[in-house]
Scaffold this motif. Structure first.
Motif, short mmCIF file in Angstrom:
data_model
loop_
_atom_site.label_atom_id
_atom_site.label_comp_id
_atom_site.label_asym_id
_atom_site.label_seq_id
_atom_site.Cartn_x
_atom_site.Cartn_y
_atom_site.Cartn_z
N LYS A 180 0.83 -1.21 0.00
CA LYS A 180 0.00 0.00 0.00
C LYS A 180 0.86 1.26 0.00
CE LYS A 180 -4.07 -2.08 2.04
NZ LYS A 180 -4.98 -2.17 3.17
N GLU A 181 1.92 1.25 0.80
CA GLU A 181 2.82 2.41 0.83
C GLU A 181 3.51 2.60 -0.51
OE1 GLU A 181 5.50 1.70 4.09
OE2 GLU A 181 3.88 1.75 5.56
N LEU A 182 3.97 1.51 -1.09
CA LEU A 182 4.64 1.57 -2.38
C LEU A 182 3.68 2.06 -3.47
CD1 LEU A 182 7.28 1.12 -3.86
CD2 LEU A 182 6.70 -1.30 -4.05
N ASN A 217 1.74 6.24 -7.18
CA ASN A 217 0.64 7.08 -7.68
C ASN A 217 0.96 8.57 -7.61
OD1 ASN A 217 -1.35 5.41 -8.73
ND2 ASN A 217 -2.08 4.86 -6.69
N LYS A 218 1.91 8.95 -6.78
CA LYS A 218 2.32 10.36 -6.67
C LYS A 218 3.20 10.78 -7.84
CE LYS A 218 2.16 10.45 -1.64
NZ LYS A 218 2.97 10.51 -0.41
N ARG A 219 3.79 9.81 -8.51
CA ARG A 219 4.70 10.12 -9.62
C ARG A 219 3.92 10.58 -10.84
NH1 ARG A 219 9.54 5.98 -10.12
NH2 ARG A 219 9.28 6.76 -12.22
#
Length: 127
Positions: free
Chosen positions: A69-71, A76-78
């Protein structure tokens, strides 16, 4: 959630007793129980056996779902992470996270598939 909790949950999800898992892994029940209690940690070889037995990756055993989930959130921020709309359907942010989490799990599973393939190839070549 940590390794010992994930290990116990995996065992219970298969409706097995500690003795059942220990027997399949070729270790004493007390050794396996100590893994679930967190008083002892398995070595690398045993981690591989446990991951194979429960059909999960070592990464999942050690870091769990939270890691994926963190990854996924970071990916998704990229700005270069793109999702192609299928049949004109755009994805919501939570759907994107779920898609990435599932994809990352499958990619981890490829390690096991590749290893099995190479082992079969080695056996075939050594005949």
């Amino acid at each position: 959630m940590d390794f010992k909790v994930r290990l116990k949950e995996l065992r219970k999800s298969k409706k097995l007793y500690q003795e059942d898992v220990a027997s399949k892994l070729g270790i004493a029940r007390t050794t396996y129980a100590s893994y679930e209690q967190g008083s002892r940690e398995p070595d690398h070889e045993m981690l591989v056996k446990i991951a194979d037995f429960f059909n999960v990756s070592i990464d999942y055993l050690l870091r769990g779902e939270e890691h994926y989930k963190e990854l996924a959130s970071e990916l998704n921020k990229r700005s270069d992470t793109r999702y192609a709309a299928i049949d004109g359907h755009d994805f919501e942010d939570d759907e994107k996270d779920e898609i990435l989490v599932n994809a990352l799990k499958q990619i981890d599973g490829l390690e096991k598939i590749i290893k099995e393939h190479l082992e079969k190839k080695d056996k075939k070549n050594n005949k």
